[in-house]
Write a protein that holds these residues in place. Sequence first.
Motif, PDB file in Angstrom:
ATOM      1  N   ALA A  18       5.753  -8.956   2.966  1.00 23.92           N
ATOM      2  CA  ALA A  18       4.975  -7.842   2.101  1.00 23.92           C
ATOM      3  C   ALA A  18       4.226  -7.040   3.094  1.00 23.92           C
ATOM      4  N   GLN A  19       4.162  -5.824   2.698  1.00 22.58           N
ATOM      5  CA  GLN A  19       3.352  -4.938   3.453  1.00 22.58           C
ATOM      6  C   GLN A  19       1.952  -4.709   2.505  1.00 22.58           C
ATOM      7  N   GLN A  20       0.975  -5.120   3.374  1.00 25.64           N
ATOM      8  CA  GLN A  20      -0.342  -4.734   2.841  1.00 25.64           C
ATOM      9  C   GLN A  20      -0.963  -3.446   3.322  1.00 25.64           C
ATOM     10  N   ALA A  21      -2.260  -3.214   2.879  1.00 23.41           N
ATOM     11  CA  ALA A  21      -2.720  -1.993   3.319  1.00 23.41           C
ATOM     12  C   ALA A  21      -2.687  -1.732   4.756  1.00 23.41           C
ATOM     13  N   TYR A  22      -2.303  -0.659   5.364  1.00 23.70           N
ATOM     14  CA  TYR A  22      -2.235  -0.493   6.798  1.00 23.70           C
ATOM     15  C   TYR A  22      -2.174   1.101   7.142  1.00 23.70           C
ATOM     16  N   ALA A  23      -2.399   1.511   8.408  1.00 25.50           N
ATOM     17  CA  ALA A  23      -2.093   2.908   8.974  1.00 25.50           C
ATOM     18  C   ALA A  23      -0.950   2.645   9.810  1.00 25.50           C
ATOM     19  N   ALA A  24       0.077   3.841   9.366  1.00 23.62           N
ATOM     20  CA  ALA A  24       1.317   3.717  10.184  1.00 23.62           C
ATOM     21  C   ALA A  24       0.837   3.870  11.554  1.00 23.62           C
ATOM     22  N   GLY A  25       1.480   2.929  12.410  1.00 29.48           N
ATOM     23  CA  GLY A  25       1.410   3.267  13.888  1.00 29.48           C
ATOM     24  C   GLY A  25       0.115   2.776  14.292  1.00 29.48           C
ATOM     25  N   THR A  26      -0.572   2.222  13.700  1.00 31.94           N
ATOM     26  CA  THR A  26      -1.879   1.755  13.916  1.00 31.94           C
ATOM     27  C   THR A  26      -1.795  -0.052  14.201  1.00 31.94           C
ATOM     28  N   ASP A  27      -2.394  -0.560  15.393  1.00 30.31           N
ATOM     29  CA  ASP A  27      -2.399  -1.887  15.348  1.00 30.31           C
ATOM     30  C   ASP A  27      -2.920  -2.734  14.377  1.00 30.31           C
ATOM     31  N   ALA A  28      -2.398  -3.917  14.201  1.00 26.06           N
ATOM     32  CA  ALA A  28      -3.103  -4.842  13.072  1.00 26.06           C
ATOM     33  C   ALA A  28      -4.527  -5.117  13.694  1.00 26.06           C
ATOM     34  N   GLY A  29      -5.544  -5.446  12.767  1.00 32.74           N
ATOM     35  CA  GLY A  29      -6.804  -5.740  13.051  1.00 32.74           C
ATOM     36  C   GLY A  29      -7.827  -4.709  13.664  1.00 32.74           C
ATOM     37  N   THR A  30      -7.274  -3.578  13.560  1.00 34.25           N
ATOM     38  CA  THR A  30      -8.055  -2.313  13.828  1.00 34.25           C
ATOM     39  C   THR A  30      -8.962  -1.853  12.577  1.00 34.25           C
ATOM     40  N   SER A  31     -10.117  -1.675  12.917  1.00 33.97           N
ATOM     41  CA  SER A  31     -11.135  -1.115  11.849  1.00 33.97           C
ATOM     42  C   SER A  31     -10.977   0.384  11.639  1.00 33.97           C
ATOM     43  N   TYR A  54     -18.311   5.578   2.058  1.00 33.93           N
ATOM     44  CA  TYR A  54     -16.935   5.182   2.508  1.00 33.93           C
ATOM     45  C   TYR A  54     -16.923   3.646   2.753  1.00 33.93           C
ATOM     46  N   THR A  55     -15.877   3.105   2.595  1.00 37.79           N
ATOM     47  CA  THR A  55     -15.793   1.615   2.763  1.00 37.79           C
ATOM     48  C   THR A  55     -14.668   1.581   3.919  1.00 37.79           C
ATOM     49  N   PRO A  56     -15.422   1.066   4.953  1.00 38.36           N
ATOM     50  CA  PRO A  56     -14.267   0.857   6.352  1.00 38.36           C
ATOM     51  C   PRO A  56     -13.231  -0.431   5.835  1.00 38.36           C
ATOM     52  N   PHE A  57     -11.969  -0.288   6.473  1.00 42.14           N
ATOM     53  CA  PHE A  57     -11.164  -1.542   6.404  1.00 42.14           C
ATOM     54  C   PHE A  57     -10.391  -1.689   7.553  1.00 42.14           C
ATOM     55  N   VAL A  58      -9.928  -2.921   7.595  1.00 46.83           N
ATOM     56  CA  VAL A  58      -8.924  -3.195   8.760  1.00 46.83           C
ATOM     57  C   VAL A  58      -7.633  -3.435   8.476  1.00 46.83           C
ATOM     58  N   VAL A  59      -6.946  -2.623   9.556  1.00 46.43           N
ATOM     59  CA  VAL A  59      -5.483  -2.671   9.236  1.00 46.43           C
ATOM     60  C   VAL A  59      -4.821  -3.870   9.203  1.00 46.43           C
ATOM     61  N   ASP A  60      -4.184  -4.135   8.084  1.00 49.42           N
ATOM     62  CA  ASP A  60      -3.275  -5.608   8.036  1.00 49.42           C
ATOM     63  C   ASP A  60      -2.007  -5.685   8.986  1.00 49.42           C
ATOM     64  N   ARG A  61      -1.433  -6.702   9.020  1.00 50.98           N
ATOM     65  CA  ARG A  61      -0.439  -6.999   9.862  1.00 50.98           C
ATOM     66  C   ARG A  61       0.685  -6.730   8.886  1.00 50.98           C
ATOM     67  N   ARG A  62       1.807  -5.756   9.108  1.00 49.56           N
ATOM     68  CA  ARG A  62       3.050  -5.274   8.436  1.00 49.56           C
ATOM     69  C   ARG A  62       4.170  -6.074   9.166  1.00 49.56           C
ATOM     70  N   VAL A  63       4.718  -6.973   8.567  1.00 47.68           N
ATOM     71  CA  VAL A  63       5.935  -7.927   9.139  1.00 47.68           C
ATOM     72  C   VAL A  63       7.068  -6.946   8.933  1.00 47.68           C
TER      73      VAL A  63
END
Length: 190
Positions: A18-31, A54-63
């Motif tokens: 499943a793909q969670q919230a993430y930024a394309a091309g950004t490493d998992a765990g990046t704030s 604003y609310t910061p978020f952490v990039v999730d792992r996309r498998v």
Amino acid sequence: MKRNSIRLLTAALLLAGAQQAYAAGTDAGTSITSTFTVNYDIGGVPQAELTPAYTPFVVDRRVNLAVTADNSPLTVSPNATDQVLQFTVTNSTNSAIDVGLAAVDGTGDQFNPTGVTVFVESGANAGYLAAEDTATYIDGLAEDDTIVVYVVSDIPNTAVDNDTGAIVLPATAKAARVASTQGADLAEDV
């Protein structure tokens, strides 16, 4: 001399979590933090700048893990030993992962290969070499990297012309935390 046409088939398994919230091309765990300011006029009169909270978020792992069969179908003979099917495993996940591998018997075939084992290419020399390719799981596959995996099996003497034997190579994404130690299965976080 009669040539036997017995084929060892493979099936590759595409594993996509499943793909969670993430930024394309950004490493998992990046704030990720975002800021912006809005300047505007009403009736030509400048208004006070707005700087919303604003609310910061952490990039999730996309498998996103893919397994591709490279040399299937493979023509084999009855009673042949150490027949090698080759696969390529690609990690399009946004972090390094370990990958668990376990070849299983496929369905819809006429014979079952025996002694089925899985080995990962060591990188020392190309092609399956029993003395070099001894790892049975992928240790720390970097993001956007690929590696070759070999499934080695024996063909039973009961196989006859035009028979097929199928092998499936499931791959399981695992945490890559400690080198030379297979990580735990990644858990889906919904």
